[in-house]
Design a protein around this motif. Structure first.
Motif, PDB file in Angstrom:
ATOM      1  N   CYS A  56      65.913  63.484  51.001  1.00  0.00           N
ATOM      2  CA  CYS A  56      66.391  62.194  50.517  1.00  0.00           C
ATOM      3  C   CYS A  56      65.386  61.133  50.946  1.00  0.00           C
ATOM      4  CB  CYS A  56      67.762  61.872  51.102  1.00  0.00           C
ATOM      5  SG  CYS A  56      68.384  60.258  50.590  1.00  0.00           S
ATOM      6  N   PRO A  57      64.632  60.557  49.979  1.00  0.00           N
ATOM      7  CA  PRO A  57      63.687  59.488  50.334  1.00  0.00           C
ATOM      8  C   PRO A  57      64.405  58.331  51.023  1.00  0.00           C
ATOM      9  CG  PRO A  57      63.338  60.231  48.076  1.00  0.00           C
ATOM     10  CD  PRO A  57      64.619  60.857  48.551  1.00  0.00           C
ATOM     11  N   ALA A  58      63.694  57.648  51.910  1.00  0.00           N
ATOM     12  CA  ALA A  58      64.294  56.566  52.697  1.00  0.00           C
ATOM     13  C   ALA A  58      64.893  55.469  51.830  1.00  0.00           C
ATOM     14  CB  ALA A  58      63.248  55.977  53.640  1.00  0.00           C
ATOM     15  N   ASP A  59      64.343  55.254  50.641  1.00  0.00           N
ATOM     16  CA  ASP A  59      64.823  54.175  49.781  1.00  0.00           C
ATOM     17  C   ASP A  59      65.866  54.638  48.762  1.00  0.00           C
ATOM     18  OD1 ASP A  59      63.116  55.698  48.263  1.00  0.00           O
ATOM     19  OD2 ASP A  59      62.060  53.996  47.370  1.00  0.00           O
ATOM     20  N   GLN A  60      66.397  55.842  48.913  1.00  0.00           N
ATOM     21  CA  GLN A  60      67.393  56.373  47.977  1.00  0.00           C
ATOM     22  C   GLN A  60      68.584  56.944  48.726  1.00  0.00           C
ATOM     23  OE1 GLN A  60      65.667  59.009  45.061  1.00  0.00           O
ATOM     24  NE2 GLN A  60      63.826  57.765  44.878  1.00  0.00           N
ATOM     25  N   ARG A  61      69.594  57.358  47.973  1.00  0.00           N
ATOM     26  CA  ARG A  61      70.783  57.943  48.579  1.00  0.00           C
ATOM     27  C   ARG A  61      71.075  59.347  48.066  1.00  0.00           C
ATOM     28  NH1 ARG A  61      75.092  53.622  50.193  1.00  0.00           N
ATOM     29  NH2 ARG A  61      73.714  51.899  50.651  1.00  0.00           N
ATOM     30  N   GLN A  62      70.226  59.875  47.224  1.00  0.00           N
ATOM     31  CA  GLN A  62      70.452  61.188  46.632  1.00  0.00           C
ATOM     32  C   GLN A  62      69.519  62.223  47.251  1.00  0.00           C
ATOM     33  OE1 GLN A  62      70.417  61.252  42.386  1.00  0.00           O
ATOM     34  NE2 GLN A  62      70.441  63.468  42.279  1.00  0.00           N
ATOM     35  N   MET A  63      70.088  63.415  47.531  1.00  0.00           N
ATOM     36  CA  MET A  63      69.297  64.522  48.064  1.00  0.00           C
ATOM     37  C   MET A  63      68.741  65.344  46.905  1.00  0.00           C
ATOM     38  SD  MET A  63      69.547  64.350  51.416  1.00  0.00           S
ATOM     39  CE  MET A  63      69.397  65.874  52.271  1.00  0.00           C
TER      40      MET A  63
END
Length: 127
Positions: A56-63
């Motif tokens: 999950c990128p730091a700027d997102q909420r999806q895995m």
């Protein structure tokens, strides 16, 4: 060349069945959360991963699924066991291999990136 690029903690929902979650900061590649979830087919096929790897990128909420991880053992590692992790992103030319080493104290496993030997030889030849 080896460097620490994150930490992971074991978490469990069932006795004797661990998953791992943690943070990764791999220069110009990954910056966010990494999760290793027990693979549904673990142990059923030779060479099948023991864990599915999600990022999950730091700027997102999806895995996003990005690879697999395998339980390994070695006499050179304290406690004998470690995790071999292979991650791949669509814009990379090849997978990145990481190793998670168990803690000497506490719960945090150390996530390590090792530059492949071939890349080190290419660097030396170019210098």
């Amino acid at each position: 060349m080896r460097f620490t690029c994150g930490t992971m903690k074991p978490v469990t929902n069932h006795p004797n069945e661990f998953n791992y979650v943690g943070d990764i900061a791999l220069i110009n590649r990954m910056n966010g959360k990494l999760a290793l979830i027990k693979a549904p087919g673990a142990g059923l096929r030779e060479n099948a991963p023991d864990f599915d790897v999600f990022y999950c990128p730091a700027d997102q909420r999806q895995m996003y699924p990005v690879g697999g991880a395998w339980n390994k053992s070695s006499d050179r590692v304290e406690g004998g066991g470690f995790l071999s992790i292979s991650v791949f992103m669509p814009d990379w030319s090849e997978p990145v291999n990481l190793t998670a080493f168990p803690p000497e104290r506490g719960d945090d496993w150390t996530l390590v990136y090792s530059r492949p030997p071939g890349a080190r030889r290419q660097d030396a030849a170019a210098a």
